[in-house]
Design a protein around this motif. Sequence first.
Motif, PDB file in Angstrom:
ATOM      1  N   LEU A  41     -29.097  62.522  81.452  1.00 44.43           N
ATOM      2  CA  LEU A  41     -28.798  61.681  82.614  1.00 44.43           C
ATOM      3  C   LEU A  41     -27.798  62.339  83.551  1.00 44.43           C
ATOM      4  O   LEU A  41     -27.958  62.291  84.778  1.00 44.43           O
ATOM      5  CB  LEU A  41     -28.271  60.315  82.166  1.00 44.43           C
ATOM      6  CG  LEU A  41     -29.324  59.304  81.784  1.00 44.43           C
ATOM      7  CD1 LEU A  41     -28.668  58.050  81.209  1.00 44.43           C
ATOM      8  CD2 LEU A  41     -30.201  58.949  82.968  1.00 44.43           C
ATOM      9  N   ALA A  42     -26.761  62.946  83.004  1.00 43.12           N
ATOM     10  CA  ALA A  42     -25.744  63.595  83.839  1.00 43.12           C
ATOM     11  C   ALA A  42     -26.367  64.730  84.654  1.00 43.12           C
ATOM     12  O   ALA A  42     -26.121  64.852  85.868  1.00 43.12           O
ATOM     13  CB  ALA A  42     -24.600  64.118  82.974  1.00 43.12           C
ATOM     14  N   VAL A  43     -27.178  65.544  84.001  1.00 39.68           N
ATOM     15  CA  VAL A  43     -27.833  66.649  84.701  1.00 39.68           C
ATOM     16  C   VAL A  43     -28.827  66.104  85.724  1.00 39.68           C
ATOM     17  O   VAL A  43     -28.892  66.587  86.864  1.00 39.68           O
ATOM     18  CB  VAL A  43     -28.533  67.598  83.690  1.00 39.68           C
ATOM     19  CG1 VAL A  43     -29.389  68.622  84.407  1.00 39.68           C
ATOM     20  CG2 VAL A  43     -27.495  68.292  82.807  1.00 39.68           C
ATOM     21  N   ALA A  44     -29.586  65.093  85.347  1.00 39.51           N
ATOM     22  CA  ALA A  44     -30.567  64.504  86.265  1.00 39.51           C
ATOM     23  C   ALA A  44     -29.883  63.935  87.507  1.00 39.51           C
ATOM     24  O   ALA A  44     -30.357  64.145  88.632  1.00 39.51           O
ATOM     25  CB  ALA A  44     -31.375  63.423  85.555  1.00 39.51           C
ATOM     26  N   ARG A  45     -28.778  63.236  87.321  1.00 40.75           N
ATOM     27  CA  ARG A  45     -28.050  62.674  88.477  1.00 40.75           C
ATOM     28  C   ARG A  45     -27.635  63.788  89.438  1.00 40.75           C
ATOM     29  O   ARG A  45     -27.767  63.651  90.654  1.00 40.75           O
ATOM     30  CB  ARG A  45     -26.840  61.882  88.003  1.00 40.75           C
ATOM     31  CG  ARG A  45     -27.196  60.550  87.420  1.00 40.75           C
ATOM     32  CD  ARG A  45     -25.954  59.746  87.017  1.00 40.75           C
ATOM     33  NE  ARG A  45     -26.364  58.491  86.443  1.00 40.75           N
ATOM     34  CZ  ARG A  45     -26.164  58.137  85.173  1.00 40.75           C
ATOM     35  NH1 ARG A  45     -25.536  58.951  84.344  1.00 40.75           N
ATOM     36  NH2 ARG A  45     -26.586  56.975  84.728  1.00 40.75           N
ATOM     37  N   GLU A  46     -27.138  64.874  88.883  1.00 37.16           N
ATOM     38  CA  GLU A  46     -26.712  66.000  89.705  1.00 37.16           C
ATOM     39  C   GLU A  46     -27.907  66.603  90.457  1.00 37.16           C
ATOM     40  O   GLU A  46     -27.830  66.855  91.653  1.00 37.16           O
ATOM     41  CB  GLU A  46     -26.039  67.059  88.828  1.00 37.16           C
ATOM     42  CG  GLU A  46     -25.635  68.305  89.569  1.00 37.16           C
ATOM     43  CD  GLU A  46     -24.639  68.075  90.691  1.00 37.16           C
ATOM     44  OE1 GLU A  46     -24.707  68.814  91.691  1.00 37.16           O
ATOM     45  OE2 GLU A  46     -23.798  67.159  90.589  1.00 37.16           O
ATOM     46  N   HIS A  47     -29.010  66.805  89.773  1.00 41.24           N
ATOM     47  CA  HIS A  47     -30.204  67.380  90.413  1.00 41.24           C
ATOM     48  C   HIS A  47     -30.758  66.445  91.488  1.00 41.24           C
ATOM     49  O   HIS A  47     -31.082  66.902  92.589  1.00 41.24           O
ATOM     50  CB  HIS A  47     -31.283  67.689  89.374  1.00 41.24           C
ATOM     51  CG  HIS A  47     -31.057  68.995  88.674  1.00 41.24           C
ATOM     52  ND1 HIS A  47     -31.859  70.083  88.874  1.00 41.24           N
ATOM     53  CD2 HIS A  47     -30.114  69.375  87.781  1.00 41.24           C
ATOM     54  CE1 HIS A  47     -31.426  71.089  88.136  1.00 41.24           C
ATOM     55  NE2 HIS A  47     -30.370  70.681  87.451  1.00 41.24           N
TER      56      HIS A  47
END
Length: 192
Positions: free
Chosen positions: A16-22
């Motif tokens: 989720l953290a990586v997805a939010r950033e992307h």
Amino acid sequence: MPDTRRSGAETRERILAVAREHFARQGYDRTTIRAIAAEAQIDPSMVMRYFGNKEELFKVAASIDLALPDLTTAAPGEAGRVMAAHFVRTWDAEGTLMALLRRAASDPQAAEQMRGIFASQVAAAVAPLCHDPTEAPRRAALVATQLLGVALGRYVLRLPPIVEMTPDEIVTWVAPTIDRYLTADPAHLPQK
């Protein structure tokens, strides 16, 4: 033996953290499951295992708590300023909210998600200021038009005059209108 529930929860949160950033940096269309998986250092099938598909991942990643301030603690005539300042800070800091706004302009599901966030959270913040609780949804919708309009103009359309304004200038211009939406007595508003 490792706690698989804990490591599973950690993996899910890392995704989720990586997805939010992307999503915030690249938008929905240019973000890929493979890129998210690579940065999260997992196999792409794990992303699918936890979220099913990119649409569901976006939906969960864009489930945003606006963390709205308690407007009842604002000094008289300052509720609009408090709300405007909070949103300007939120727009500047929360990239996922911007990704949702961009997508909501052309995708009915994202638009519904944005409506849900604003209808529930903004209406809950506005309700305590209303003498008549049935006014809360209407007042919240009016507040949302101002706040979403500023975000659209500043961050999506990038209108030069509003992009050039400081956050404090935006708050100074927008706060009186928001305050009127929050606190105006309908009996004193112009009638047809």
